[in-house]
Design a protein around this motif. Structure first.
Motif, PDB file in Angstrom:
ATOM      1  N   VAL A   9       0.830  -1.207   0.000  1.00 20.63           N
ATOM      2  CA  VAL A   9       0.000   0.000   0.000  1.00 20.63           C
ATOM      3  C   VAL A   9       0.866   1.260   0.000  1.00 20.63           C
ATOM      4  O   VAL A   9       0.577   2.229  -0.707  1.00 20.63           O
ATOM      5  CB  VAL A   9      -0.957  -0.012   1.213  1.00 20.63           C
ATOM      6  CG1 VAL A   9      -1.665   1.337   1.350  1.00 20.63           C
ATOM      7  CG2 VAL A   9      -1.983  -1.118   1.069  1.00 20.63           C
ATOM      8  N   LEU A  10       1.948   1.248   0.765  1.00 17.09           N
ATOM      9  CA  LEU A  10       2.857   2.399   0.768  1.00 17.09           C
ATOM     10  C   LEU A  10       3.510   2.587  -0.596  1.00 17.09           C
ATOM     11  O   LEU A  10       3.723   3.725  -1.044  1.00 17.09           O
ATOM     12  CB  LEU A  10       3.926   2.219   1.846  1.00 17.09           C
ATOM     13  CG  LEU A  10       3.479   2.462   3.284  1.00 17.09           C
ATOM     14  CD1 LEU A  10       4.618   2.151   4.251  1.00 17.09           C
ATOM     15  CD2 LEU A  10       3.016   3.907   3.483  1.00 17.09           C
TER      16      LEU A  10
ATOM     17  N   ALA B  72       0.983   4.211  -2.792  1.00 19.36           N
ATOM     18  CA  ALA B  72       0.864   5.620  -2.405  1.00 19.36           C
ATOM     19  C   ALA B  72       2.003   6.444  -2.997  1.00 19.36           C
ATOM     20  O   ALA B  72       1.791   7.576  -3.461  1.00 19.36           O
ATOM     21  CB  ALA B  72       0.855   5.745  -0.882  1.00 19.36           C
TER      22      ALA B  72
ATOM     23  N   TYR C 220      -2.736  13.615  -4.747  1.00 20.57           N
ATOM     24  CA  TYR C 220      -2.177  13.884  -3.422  1.00 20.57           C
ATOM     25  C   TYR C 220      -3.107  13.385  -2.321  1.00 20.57           C
ATOM     26  O   TYR C 220      -2.655  12.833  -1.306  1.00 20.57           O
ATOM     27  CB  TYR C 220      -1.918  15.377  -3.256  1.00 20.57           C
ATOM     28  CG  TYR C 220      -0.711  15.885  -4.004  1.00 20.57           C
ATOM     29  CD1 TYR C 220       0.298  15.027  -4.425  1.00 20.57           C
ATOM     30  CD2 TYR C 220      -0.561  17.240  -4.294  1.00 20.57           C
ATOM     31  CE1 TYR C 220       1.411  15.479  -5.101  1.00 20.57           C
ATOM     32  CE2 TYR C 220       0.554  17.721  -4.971  1.00 20.57           C
ATOM     33  CZ  TYR C 220       1.538  16.834  -5.369  1.00 20.57           C
ATOM     34  OH  TYR C 220       2.640  17.312  -6.046  1.00 20.57           O
TER      35      TYR C 220
ATOM     36  N   ALA D  43      -5.347  10.917  -2.557  1.00 20.20           N
ATOM     37  CA  ALA D  43      -5.310   9.455  -2.550  1.00 20.20           C
ATOM     38  C   ALA D  43      -4.011   8.947  -1.934  1.00 20.20           C
ATOM     39  O   ALA D  43      -4.007   7.965  -1.168  1.00 20.20           O
ATOM     40  CB  ALA D  43      -5.471   8.924  -3.968  1.00 20.20           C
ATOM     41  N   ALA D  44      -2.882   9.599  -2.270  1.00 19.53           N
ATOM     42  CA  ALA D  44      -1.594   9.183  -1.715  1.00 19.53           C
ATOM     43  C   ALA D  44      -1.568   9.351  -0.200  1.00 19.53           C
ATOM     44  O   ALA D  44      -1.019   8.505   0.522  1.00 19.53           O
ATOM     45  CB  ALA D  44      -0.469   9.987  -2.358  1.00 19.53           C
ATOM     46  N   ALA D  45      -2.184  10.429   0.290  1.00 20.08           N
ATOM     47  CA  ALA D  45      -2.209  10.663   1.735  1.00 20.08           C
ATOM     48  C   ALA D  45      -3.033   9.598   2.451  1.00 20.08           C
ATOM     49  O   ALA D  45      -2.622   9.056   3.492  1.00 20.08           O
ATOM     50  CB  ALA D  45      -2.782  12.050   2.018  1.00 20.08           C
TER      51      ALA D  45
ATOM     52  N   LEU E 105      -3.807   6.510   1.330  1.00 21.73           N
ATOM     53  CA  LEU E 105      -3.134   5.220   1.239  1.00 21.73           C
ATOM     54  C   LEU E 105      -1.868   5.183   2.098  1.00 21.73           C
ATOM     55  O   LEU E 105      -1.532   4.148   2.684  1.00 21.73           O
ATOM     56  CB  LEU E 105      -2.792   4.910  -0.216  1.00 21.73           C
ATOM     57  CG  LEU E 105      -3.981   4.604  -1.122  1.00 21.73           C
ATOM     58  CD1 LEU E 105      -3.523   4.445  -2.564  1.00 21.73           C
ATOM     59  CD2 LEU E 105      -4.698   3.342  -0.665  1.00 21.73           C
ATOM     60  N   GLY E 106      -1.171   6.315   2.165  1.00 19.07           N
ATOM     61  CA  GLY E 106       0.020   6.367   3.010  1.00 19.07           C
ATOM     62  C   GLY E 106      -0.323   6.150   4.473  1.00 19.07           C
ATOM     63  O   GLY E 106       0.374   5.428   5.196  1.00 19.07           O
TER      64      GLY E 106
ATOM     65  N   ILE F  87       1.369   6.949  -6.775  1.00 23.34           N
ATOM     66  CA  ILE F  87       0.324   7.947  -6.998  1.00 23.34           C
ATOM     67  C   ILE F  87       0.848   9.352  -6.685  1.00 23.34           C
ATOM     68  O   ILE F  87       0.543  10.316  -7.392  1.00 23.34           O
ATOM     69  CB  ILE F  87      -0.916   7.621  -6.150  1.00 23.34           C
ATOM     70  CG1 ILE F  87      -1.544   6.308  -6.627  1.00 23.34           C
ATOM     71  CG2 ILE F  87      -1.947   8.744  -6.223  1.00 23.34           C
ATOM     72  CD1 ILE F  87      -2.698   5.828  -5.760  1.00 23.34           C
ATOM     73  N   GLY F  88       1.634   9.463  -5.630  1.00 24.33           N
ATOM     74  CA  GLY F  88       2.207  10.762  -5.286  1.00 24.33           C
ATOM     75  C   GLY F  88       3.123  11.297  -6.373  1.00 24.33           C
ATOM     76  O   GLY F  88       3.100  12.487  -6.694  1.00 24.33           O
TER      77      GLY F  88
END
Length: 288
Positions: free
Chosen positions: A10-11, A14, A267, A269-271, A273-274, A17-18
């Motif tokens: 998952v990271l 993320a 951003y 979505a990345a946050a 998922l992160g 995507i970022g």
């Protein structure tokens, strides 16, 4: 252990995507911060933004639509049911182009984005969050190497079921792409309900002679240039250094800016998922 592995995956998603969001943000900034130049004013090298009509002395037939074109942006997706999730997998993307010119009523300048730019996709899964296809929303068109082509009409032109012979033109196109694998057969054949494993859809959008386009690229002195430079002495091409791209679009600048604003979604979505990945890592490592 399972939570730890899933957390790392998952990271990783993320981070991908970022990076996509960061690239789109940089491109949007270039579009908004680069002033539009009249072609007659081209007298030096560097990044330029132009609006004009496509003029062409040489065209080609686009590989999927068979349109007379100076540029074709295409993508091939295939339905995959071999894993735990049923989804469309991008098999390949690419941009074919031939040198052309654009004119804005004040002058004419040559454009060369490369004759055959092809994606390096060996098959990757589209990034989806529920019903949201992030790849589609974040790509803002077809992006290959340092060329972005954002087209208003970029749609599925041909769908080919598995175990079926594609149209002759599609078959010829696939044979000509050495990095593109053959279409997958259906796993369950006739009892496969709905979209069948191995079904392919072929997207394409084109730029044609006489079309109004937006263009952002690097003005470079041509090999036969004379000085001082003028529109006849430069060619618009992909930047040779840095993170810049040639951006070709049949959208207006305002529409393109809005399209590239999807970086905010990336951003966000990345946050999310992160954060989820971090929680899974903590749980998997036994801290809590």
């Amino acid at each position: 252990m399972a939570a730890l592995v899933i957390g790392l995956v998952v990271l990783g998603i993320a981070a991908i995507i970022g990076r996509l969001g960061r690239r789109q943000q940089r491109r949007r900034r270039l579009v908004t911060e680069t002033p539009t130049t009249e072609i007659r004013s081209l007298d030096s090298e560097g990044l330029v933004e132009l609006n004009g009509e496509v003029a062409a002395t040489e065209t080609f037939r686009s590989p999927i639509r068979n349109d007379e074109s100076v540029l074709s942006a295409w993508e091939i997706d295939e339905w995959d049911e071999s894993g735990t999730t049923d989804l469309w997998e991008t098999r390949a993307t690419g941009i074919y182009a031939t040198p052309f010119s654009i004119t804005d009523g004040t002058g004419e300048v040559r454009v060369d984005v490369g004759s055959h730019v092809t994606g390096e996709d060996g098959g990757h899964f589209d990034i989806e969050l529920g019903p949201i296809d992030l790849d589609r929303k974040l790509s803002s068109g077809v992006s290959v190497e340092n060329v972005l082509c954002s087209l208003e009409d970029f749609s599925v032109e041909t769908t080919v079921p598995p175990d079926a012979e594609p149209p002759d033109r599609i078959a010829e196109f696939v044979r000509g792409e050495s990095g593109l694998s053959s279409q997958t057969d259906s796993i369950t054949n006739v009892v496969d309900i709905g979209t069948k494993h191995g079904e392919r859809r072929y997207y394409e959008g084109t730029i044609e002679p006489g079309q109004e386009i937006y263009l952002l690229g690097e003005a470079r002195a041509a090999s036969d240039a004379t000085y001082p430079l003028g529109p006849d002495d430069v060619v618009i091409a992909p930047p040779e250094t840095g993170d810049g791209s040639v951006i070709v679009s049949d959208r207006s600048e305002d529409e393109l800016v809005s399209e590239l604003g999807a970086y905010r979604l990336a951003y966000a979505a990345a946050a999310v998922l992160g954060g989820l990945g971090a929680v899974l890592l903590i749980v998997g490592s036994g801290v809590v």
